[in-house]
Design a protein around this motif. Structure first.
Motif, short mmCIF file in Angstrom:
data_model
loop_
_atom_site.label_atom_id
_atom_site.label_comp_id
_atom_site.label_asym_id
_atom_site.label_seq_id
_atom_site.Cartn_x
_atom_site.Cartn_y
_atom_site.Cartn_z
N THR A 295 99.25 20.77 47.35
CA THR A 295 98.26 20.64 46.27
C THR A 295 97.65 19.23 46.26
OG1 THR A 295 100.09 20.11 44.82
CG2 THR A 295 99.25 22.36 44.73
N VAL A 296 98.39 18.25 46.77
CA VAL A 296 97.86 16.89 46.80
C VAL A 296 96.68 16.82 47.76
CG1 VAL A 296 100.00 15.65 46.29
CG2 VAL A 296 99.42 16.18 48.66
N ASP A 297 95.81 15.86 47.55
CA ASP A 297 94.74 15.65 48.51
C ASP A 297 94.96 14.32 49.24
OD1 ASP A 297 93.86 13.71 46.76
OD2 ASP A 297 92.22 14.92 45.95
N ALA A 298 93.94 13.83 49.91
CA ALA A 298 94.14 12.65 50.75
C ALA A 298 93.74 11.36 50.03
CB ALA A 298 93.35 12.79 52.04
N LYS A 299 93.46 11.47 48.74
CA LYS A 299 93.01 10.31 47.98
C LYS A 299 93.99 9.15 48.11
CE LYS A 299 90.70 9.28 43.76
NZ LYS A 299 91.03 9.00 42.42
N GLY A 300 93.45 7.96 48.35
CA GLY A 300 94.30 6.79 48.46
C GLY A 300 94.79 6.55 49.88
N ARG A 301 94.72 7.56 50.72
CA ARG A 301 95.14 7.33 52.11
C ARG A 301 94.11 7.83 53.12
NH1 ARG A 301 99.11 12.01 53.62
NH2 ARG A 301 99.99 10.67 55.20
N THR A 302 92.82 7.80 52.72
CA THR A 302 91.78 8.30 53.64
C THR A 302 91.63 7.42 54.88
OG1 THR A 302 90.09 7.18 52.34
CG2 THR A 302 90.42 9.52 51.89
N SER A 303 92.04 6.14 54.78
CA SER A 303 91.88 5.31 55.97
C SER A 303 92.80 5.81 57.08
CB SER A 303 92.15 3.84 55.68
OG SER A 303 93.50 3.67 55.33
N GLN B 42 85.57 10.78 48.58
CA GLN B 42 86.75 9.89 48.62
C GLN B 42 86.68 8.96 49.83
OE1 GLN B 42 89.99 12.71 48.59
NE2 GLN B 42 89.91 12.99 46.36
N VAL B 43 86.25 9.53 50.96
CA VAL B 43 86.12 8.71 52.17
C VAL B 43 85.03 7.66 51.98
CG1 VAL B 43 85.42 8.75 54.61
CG2 VAL B 43 86.98 10.48 53.73
N GLN B 44 83.90 8.10 51.45
CA GLN B 44 82.79 7.15 51.24
C GLN B 44 83.24 5.99 50.37
OE1 GLN B 44 79.83 9.77 49.65
NE2 GLN B 44 79.43 10.72 51.66
N GLU B 45 83.95 6.32 49.33
CA GLU B 45 84.38 5.30 48.40
C GLU B 45 85.45 4.38 48.99
OE1 GLU B 45 86.53 5.48 44.14
OE2 GLU B 45 84.90 6.93 44.46
N LEU C 208 86.46 4.00 52.14
CA LEU C 208 86.16 3.34 53.42
C LEU C 208 84.79 2.68 53.41
CD1 LEU C 208 87.61 5.97 55.92
CD2 LEU C 208 88.77 4.10 54.76
N GLN C 209 84.18 2.64 52.24
CA GLN C 209 82.85 2.05 52.07
C GLN C 209 81.84 2.53 53.09
OE1 GLN C 209 84.42 -1.88 51.66
NE2 GLN C 209 85.30 -0.96 49.84
N LYS C 210 81.73 3.86 53.15
CA LYS C 210 80.76 4.48 54.06
C LYS C 210 79.48 4.76 53.28
CE LYS C 210 83.65 5.31 57.58
NZ LYS C 210 83.54 4.69 58.89
N ALA C 211 78.40 4.94 54.05
CA ALA C 211 77.12 5.25 53.40
C ALA C 211 77.17 6.64 52.78
CB ALA C 211 76.01 5.19 54.44
N GLN C 212 76.28 6.88 51.83
CA GLN C 212 76.24 8.15 51.11
C GLN C 212 76.02 9.35 52.03
OE1 GLN C 212 76.60 8.89 47.69
NE2 GLN C 212 77.51 6.85 47.71
N ASP C 213 75.33 9.11 53.17
CA ASP C 213 75.05 10.25 54.05
C ASP C 213 76.10 10.38 55.17
OD1 ASP C 213 74.39 7.98 55.36
OD2 ASP C 213 72.38 8.62 55.97
N TYR C 214 77.18 9.65 55.04
CA TYR C 214 78.24 9.73 56.06
C TYR C 214 78.86 11.12 56.03
CZ TYR C 214 82.75 8.94 58.34
OH TYR C 214 83.84 9.04 59.16
N ILE C 215 78.95 11.72 57.22
CA ILE C 215 79.57 13.04 57.28
C ILE C 215 80.90 12.95 58.00
CG2 ILE C 215 79.34 15.37 58.25
CD1 ILE C 215 76.30 15.04 57.85
N SER C 216 81.94 13.40 57.34
CA SER C 216 83.26 13.37 57.96
C SER C 216 83.52 14.69 58.67
CB SER C 216 84.33 13.15 56.89
OG SER C 216 85.57 13.52 57.41
N THR C 217 84.04 14.62 59.88
CA THR C 217 84.38 15.84 60.60
C THR C 217 85.90 16.07 60.62
OG1 THR C 217 84.41 14.59 62.66
CG2 THR C 217 82.36 15.74 62.12
N THR C 218 86.59 15.43 59.69
CA THR C 218 88.04 15.54 59.65
C THR C 218 88.48 16.77 58.86
OG1 THR C 218 88.21 13.15 59.71
CG2 THR C 218 90.15 14.34 58.94
N PRO C 219 89.21 17.69 59.49
CA PRO C 219 89.67 18.86 58.72
C PRO C 219 90.83 18.52 57.79
CG PRO C 219 90.46 18.99 60.99
CD PRO C 219 89.62 17.74 60.90
N THR C 220 90.77 19.08 56.59
CA THR C 220 91.89 18.93 55.66
C THR C 220 92.63 20.26 55.51
OG1 THR C 220 90.57 19.49 53.73
CG2 THR C 220 90.63 17.17 54.35
#
Ligand code: BG6
Length: 518
Positions: A225-233, A300-303, A305-317
């Motif tokens: 149930t947990v997500d990756a918040k706080g450990r996205t790096s 969460q990743v954008q925030e 890892l300070q990525k741009a708003q249009d950053y697209i992550s291809t990481t599966p959760t």
């Protein structure tokens, strides 16, 4: 009492999260279990922090050590006191620090007139620090001949075959294979650790049915149930396949599919058979997997890892992967490995479902699903959480009554109103561990006993990465379907997953994971 010799345990990363949460408690458990073994112990917590405040931080953790419910509170309190006295903090930063540590261990042994049995170095530090620490231990902290050295390593062990090979090569220049204990904490989960002993003790029943003629499918599942918040790096570079499937779920798969060695208590034989099971796995491609990402992940990743708003992550959760073995025993049997973050419930299990439909549909009288013969026949290694909220082994009563090791597993008195996979608990023989132990306590005990089959050898690690890397390469640019996270993850149902003759839609895959179905 100390005739067996002295053991020095050095915990690197002594004030880190893992140490705080599990490792100190596991070391304390080891001490409680082995205080009368004839071995004597010292525990050396180490970190980069200077003696002060490092020492204080470490003792704050030690003071919070708890007593397991099966231990007498008085004995435990006394032992905790002793454990604290036997523990000390070291700053390990420079080469000189390691020399000093070594000298202190030698001095203590000399002063107390103790023979040295061995040294355990537990690396609870990020892998980028491994090589440096390994070099220092190898050059300054090896015990004298006759005493053993065991170094314990935590994942991630690389992020694909090539990087794993590199890391393995680096480590082998400092340590021999038998000195390295790579941790996969799922191997210490009591239900997972019992898969092989269970197969062994129930050979008589399982031999005829542990194969493609009788097994319909196998599900190996870790829903979180947990997500990756706080450990996205970390998570952004790894994703669910590298984080959980390549290691935890694959290891469970191997225990299930490997041929049983003649002697399951011989680590060498177990490791050999496990390696052979890897060789039988059919290669994966992008059609073997369904992948998802929970909606909030991108922001969460954008925030973080300070990525741009249009950053697209291809990481599966989320991933559901259909695996086949080409061995004679398992050909055609679908093995579904599934894990995800931000799902509707937290639960982990390995579920073997047997075929019984043909028999039931043929017979008029047996067609009624209520008839005991027509109920699902299954064996479940329940890792934990979920409805049972505890490790357990469940066997359908209409399958067979299993043999369980007396003293370590006992028949559980179940809550009658509970349903597991759509069936009342009373339909199963249910067993639970006599002493519930967390995975790290189990592993630390096995490090002490030198049981290498509870750990990941270099060959095993590389075999696993060789299996997963082609899939990881082929999906790296694949678009992911978004799912809302939490209880509303029905959107996952739109996926399709096909492989060879067996096709699952994710609707089916997710349905398989629904605890309320058969
Ligand atoms: C870890 C992963 O190895 O296993 C985590 O890095 C995951 O992402 C965890 O949450 C699951 O372990 P457990 O013991 O909580 O089921």
């Amino acid at each position: 009492e100390a005739s067996q010799g002295h053991i020095s345990v050095v915990l690197l990363g002594a004030t880190g999260d893992l140490a705080k949460k599990y490792l100190w408690q596991g070391l304390f458990q080891l001490y409680m279990d082995q205080v009368s073994s004839g071995h004597s112990f010292t525990f050396h917590g180490a970190a980069l922090t200077a003696l002060e405040p490092g020492q204080r931080l470490m003792f704050d953790v030690l003071k919070k050590l708890t007593c397991p419910p099966d231990e007498s509170p008085n004995r435990c309190a006394v032992l905790k006191d002793q454990f604290l006295k036997l523990s000390q903090y070291h700053q390990l930063k420079s080469a000189e620090n390691y020399t000093v540590l070594n000298r202190e261990i030698e001095t203590l042994l000399r002063q107390e007139g103790l023979k040295e049995a061995g040294r355990i170095f537990y690396f609870s530090v990020p892998p980028f620090a491994y090589t440096e620490i390994a070099r220092h231990i190898n050059s300054s902290c090896r015990p004298p001949p006759g005493a053993w050295l065991r170094v314990v390593l935590e994942k991630p062990f690389g992020h694909d075959l090539e990087s794993a090979q590199q890391l393995a090569a680096d480590l082998t220049s400092f340590f021999r294979e038998e000195e390295m204990y790579r941790v996969d904490h799922y191997l210490g989960k009591q239900a997972v650790a019992h898969i092989l002993p269970f197969r062994d003790q129930n050979r008589q029943f399982l031999d005829p049915i542990w194969n493609r003629h009788h097994v319909e499918r196998v599900e190996i599942v870790l829903k979180e149930t947990v997500d990756a918040k706080g450990r996205t790096s970390f998570y952004e570079q790894y994703g669910v396949i590298r984080d959980v499937l390549q290691n935890h779920l694959t290891e469970a798969l191997m225990f299930l599919t490997m041929e049983l060695p003649a002697n399951v208590s011989r680590a060498e034989e177990v490791l050999q058979c496990k390696l052979q099971a890897f060789q039988s796995l059919r290669g994966l491609d992008k059609n073997s997997a369904v992948l998802g990402q929970y909606q909030a992940y991108a922001s969460q990743v954008q925030e973080e890892l300070q990525k741009a708003q249009d950053y697209i992550s291809t990481t599966p959760t989320f991933a559901g992967v259909l695996i086949h073995s080409d061995s004679l025993r398992w050909e055609g049997v679908p093995f579904l490995l599934t894990s995800g973050k931000a799902l509707d419930e937290r639960v982990g299990y390995v579920r073997v479902l047997f075929k019984n439909r043909a028999y039931c549909t043929q017979s008029e009288t047996l067609r009624d699903a209520e008839h005991s013969q027509c109920k699902a026949k299954q064996i479940i290694f329940y890792i934990g959480h979920g409805a049972l909220n505890a490790p357990a082994v469940l066997v359908s009563r209409n399958l067979f009554r299993p043999v369980m090791p007396e003293g370590s597993w006992r028949e559980a008195v179940g809550q009658s109103d509970l349903h597991i996979f759509g069936q009342p608990l009373s339909d199963y023989y249910v067993y639970s561990p006599v002493k519930e132990r967390d995975a790290y306590s189990v592993l630390i005990s096995n490090i002490y006993h030198g049981r290498k089959d509870f750990f990941i050898t270099t060959e095993n690690l590389l075999a696993s990465w060789a299996f997963w890397t082609p899939l990881l390469d082929s999906i790296s640019q694949q678009p992911l379907r978004l799912y809302p996270g939490g209880v509303e993850n029905q959107h996952l149902l739109d996926f399709e997953m096909e492989s060879g003759e067996v096709a699952f839609t994710l609707a089916e895959a997710v349905e398989l994971l629904n605890p309320n179905r058969l």
